[in-house]
Design an enzyme around this catalytic site. Structure first.
Site, mmCIF file in Angstrom:
data_model
loop_
_atom_site.group_PDB
_atom_site.id
_atom_site.type_symbol
_atom_site.label_atom_id
_atom_site.label_comp_id
_atom_site.label_asym_id
_atom_site.label_seq_id
_atom_site.Cartn_x
_atom_site.Cartn_y
_atom_site.Cartn_z
ATOM 1 N N GLY A 31 -2.408 -22.289 -3.924
ATOM 2 C CA GLY A 31 -3.715 -22.152 -4.568
ATOM 3 C C GLY A 31 -3.971 -20.713 -4.992
ATOM 4 O O GLY A 31 -4.531 -20.452 -6.070
ATOM 5 N N LYS A 84 17.009 -45.709 24.814
ATOM 6 C CA LYS A 84 18.353 -46.144 25.218
ATOM 7 C C LYS A 84 18.933 -45.201 26.263
ATOM 8 O O LYS A 84 19.428 -45.593 27.289
ATOM 9 C CB LYS A 84 19.262 -46.204 23.996
ATOM 10 C CG LYS A 84 19.264 -47.586 23.384
ATOM 11 C CD LYS A 84 20.351 -47.701 22.329
ATOM 12 C CE LYS A 84 20.080 -48.908 21.456
ATOM 13 N NZ LYS A 84 20.307 -48.659 20.065
ATOM 14 N N THR A 118 0.837 -1.206 0.000
ATOM 15 C CA THR A 118 0.000 0.000 0.000
ATOM 16 C C THR A 118 0.871 1.254 0.000
ATOM 17 O O THR A 118 0.702 2.161 -0.835
ATOM 18 C CB THR A 118 -0.921 0.012 1.248
ATOM 19 O OG1 THR A 118 -1.725 -1.158 1.205
ATOM 20 C CG2 THR A 118 -1.798 1.242 1.283
ATOM 21 N N GLY A 141 14.951 -29.749 19.727
ATOM 22 C CA GLY A 141 15.716 -30.897 20.222
ATOM 23 C C GLY A 141 14.871 -32.155 20.309
ATOM 24 O O GLY A 141 15.057 -32.975 21.205
ATOM 25 N N LEU A 185 -3.554 -22.805 16.156
ATOM 26 C CA LEU A 185 -2.789 -21.837 16.963
ATOM 27 C C LEU A 185 -1.454 -21.524 16.291
ATOM 28 O O LEU A 185 -0.861 -20.469 16.512
ATOM 29 C CB LEU A 185 -2.631 -22.311 18.421
ATOM 30 C CG LEU A 185 -1.657 -23.391 18.851
ATOM 31 C CD1 LEU A 185 -0.237 -22.874 18.912
ATOM 32 C CD2 LEU A 185 -2.075 -23.905 20.211
ATOM 33 N N ASP A 192 3.411 -22.681 5.521
ATOM 34 C CA ASP A 192 3.942 -23.987 5.089
ATOM 35 C C ASP A 192 5.348 -23.939 4.484
ATOM 36 O O ASP A 192 6.024 -24.956 4.414
ATOM 37 C CB ASP A 192 3.013 -24.627 4.040
ATOM 38 C CG ASP A 192 1.646 -24.978 4.613
ATOM 39 O OD1 ASP A 192 1.445 -24.766 5.828
ATOM 40 O OD2 ASP A 192 0.789 -25.447 3.848
ATOM 41 N N GLU A 230 13.238 -35.907 19.137
ATOM 42 C CA GLU A 230 13.927 -37.158 18.806
ATOM 43 C C GLU A 230 13.742 -37.545 17.350
ATOM 44 O O GLU A 230 14.563 -38.273 16.775
ATOM 45 C CB GLU A 230 13.423 -38.301 19.700
ATOM 46 C CG GLU A 230 14.069 -38.342 21.079
ATOM 47 C CD GLU A 230 13.843 -37.091 21.892
ATOM 48 O OE1 GLU A 230 12.712 -36.547 21.860
ATOM 49 O OE2 GLU A 230 14.784 -36.631 22.549
ATOM 50 N N GLU A 285 1.221 -32.979 9.195
ATOM 51 C CA GLU A 285 -0.180 -33.411 9.107
ATOM 52 C C GLU A 285 -0.508 -34.210 7.845
ATOM 53 O O GLU A 285 -1.651 -34.621 7.667
ATOM 54 C CB GLU A 285 -1.103 -32.195 9.180
ATOM 55 C CG GLU A 285 -0.928 -31.293 7.973
ATOM 56 C CD GLU A 285 -1.826 -30.067 7.960
ATOM 57 O OE1 GLU A 285 -2.722 -29.950 8.806
ATOM 58 O OE2 GLU A 285 -1.611 -29.219 7.081
ATOM 59 N N ARG A 311 7.604 -30.687 26.401
ATOM 60 C CA ARG A 311 8.733 -31.479 26.906
ATOM 61 C C ARG A 311 8.728 -31.540 28.446
ATOM 62 O O ARG A 311 9.076 -32.562 29.039
ATOM 63 C CB ARG A 311 10.061 -30.917 26.410
ATOM 64 C CG ARG A 311 11.237 -31.810 26.801
ATOM 65 C CD ARG A 311 12.544 -31.259 26.289
ATOM 66 N NE ARG A 311 12.702 -31.404 24.851
ATOM 67 C CZ ARG A 311 12.929 -32.561 24.215
ATOM 68 N NH1 ARG A 311 12.984 -33.683 24.897
ATOM 69 N NH2 ARG A 311 13.080 -32.599 22.926
HETATM 70 O O1 F6P Z 1 -1.897 -23.726 3.792
HETATM 71 C C1 F6P Z 1 -1.770 -23.337 5.093
HETATM 72 C C2 F6P Z 1 -2.461 -24.314 6.029
HETATM 73 O O2 F6P Z 1 -2.273 -23.809 7.334
HETATM 74 C C3 F6P Z 1 -1.998 -25.765 5.920
HETATM 75 O O3 F6P Z 1 -0.821 -26.022 6.624
HETATM 76 C C4 F6P Z 1 -3.180 -26.474 6.483
HETATM 77 O O4 F6P Z 1 -3.260 -27.799 6.000
HETATM 78 C C5 F6P Z 1 -4.339 -25.680 5.982
HETATM 79 O O5 F6P Z 1 -3.853 -24.372 5.774
HETATM 80 C C6 F6P Z 1 -5.527 -25.640 6.894
HETATM 81 O O6 F6P Z 1 -6.528 -24.923 6.256
HETATM 82 P P1 F6P Z 1 -7.883 -24.431 6.945
HETATM 83 O O7 F6P Z 1 -7.544 -23.269 7.832
HETATM 84 O O8 F6P Z 1 -8.727 -24.022 5.802
HETATM 85 O O9 F6P Z 1 -8.399 -25.562 7.732
#
Ligand code: F6P
Length: 350
Positions: free
Chosen positions: A131, A239, A51, A213, A281, A155, A215, A250, A182
């Site tokens: 997208g 161990k 802007t 940190g 979050l 992402d 695993e 995910e 943790r």
């Molecule tokens: O593309 C960003 C993202 O946060 C992805 O990591 C996640 O899968 C998706 O958006 C979740 O989308 P929505 O908020 O529409 O559920």
């Protein structure tokens, strides 16, 4: 500022085309700006930068609300420098955002183009992920509208930029959460599967695992014949440690944290397993200094790019230089998680 782009690394448009575009760009009097797809911290800093840089050039700026959905519906308002005051530190997006189904149809895009004409908008800046940039590319192709993209997604899965706006903040949010998990994991001698966002990309999981940190990280990019869960167990989870944290992206490929925890309970009932899904979050909160600076640099660069006659490119950051990345590459080309990162985590988690 755009030297590295001109040096050829991601050079997008031929010289002839640039001359032609410059003629078109000399007529730019107004631009539109929208955010689309999932919100990301730093989007406001990007809106602010675009802007102000455009107003600095003497152009009008129109804020388009709710992404392509609002462009179709004509939810468009002229912005002043004050419209973006006191926003650089705010998470989310003041323009709101949406994932528009209507824009996927030719009719939807026709309506969007009509509204651009109606408001006298000569070029469009789109802030979003895969997208959103695909949508911008379609609109640009069908209606010859100059579009510039800014990579806005937690992402970090857009090719041609070292980082996307929002990624650094989300990474820090995850690390903060894992540090807290943790404490309880150690107190109870438990294994925690912590699921993070990233759809089909493992950057958040891999790098938060290193930073916290943890695993192990189970990510789609590391999908081989060797089962990642077996590999983690095979390395000897207990161990030298009484608790373990595994970051899981995910991605549906491996079934997510719930599925992996269930497998663990069945295959290794001797372990006490818990799951935390961090969810949305990760997308909120005050943007980090890195994201604010990145968004500000790319926002100003987007206006510079339009002035230079560029179109259909995403602004990116490569080795601390601003670069142009053609939409086709940014969207289509896979950005790899460096094998070195996978190696670092497995060495340091012994
Ligand atoms: O593309 C960003 C993202 O946060 C992805 O990591 C996640 O899968 C998706 O958006 C979740 O989308 P929505 O908020 O529409 O559920």
């Amino acid at each position: 500022m755009l030297e590295s782009a001109s040096a050829g690394m991601f050079f997008a448009v031929s010289d002839d085309r640039i001359m032609e575009n410059i003629r078109i760009m000399e007529n730019i009097k107004a631009i539109g700006i929208l955010t689309s797809g999932g919100d990301a911290p730093g989007m406001n800093a990007a809106i602010r930068a675009v802007t102000r840089a455009a107003i600095y050039e003497g152009w009008k700026v129109f804020g388009i609300y709710r992404g392509f959905e609002g462009l179709i519906g004509g939810e468009i308002k002229e912005f002043t420098t004050e419209s973006v005051s006191n926003t650089i530190q705010r998470g989310g997006t003041i323009l709101k955002t949406a994932r528009s189904r209507d824009f996927m149809s030719p009719e939807g895009r026709a309506k969007a183009a009509e509204n651009l004409r109606k408001f006298g908008i000569d070029a469009l800046v789109v802030i979003g992920g895969n997208g959103s940039l695909t949508g911008a590319r379609e609109l640009a192709r069908e209606y010859d509208i100059p579009c510039i993209g800014l990579p806005g997604t937690i992402d970090n899965d857009l090719y041609g930029t070292d980082s996307t706006i929002g990624y650094d903040t989300a990474l820090n949010t995850i690390v903060d959460c894992v540090d807290k998990i943790r404490d309880t994991a150690t107190s109870h001698d438990r294994i925690f599967f912590v699921e993070v966002m990233g759809r089909d990309a493992g950057f958040l999981a891999q790098n938060s695992a290193i930073a916290a940190g943890a695993e192990a990280a189970i990510i789609p990019e590391d999908e081989t014949d060797v089962d990642q869960l077996d590999q983690f167990i095979g390395r000897g989870i207990r161990k030298s440690k009484n608790s373990s944290i595994v970051l899981v992206s995910e991605s549906p490929k491996h079934g997510g944290a719930m599925h992996l925890a269930e497998r663990m309970r069945v295959e290794h009932p001797e372990y006490d397993v818990r799951v935390t899904i961090l969810g949305h979050l990760q997308r909120g909160g005050t943007p980090s200094a890195y994201d604010r600076i990145l968004a500000s640099r790319l926002g100003v660069a987007a206006v510079e790019a339009l002035k230079e006659g560029q179109r259909n490119v995403m602004m990116g950051i490569d080795d601390d230089h601003v670069v142009y990345v053609p939409f086709s590459r940014a969207i289509k080309q896979d950005k790899v998680v460096e094998p070195e990162l996978i190696n670092v985590l497995s060495i340091l988690s012994i």
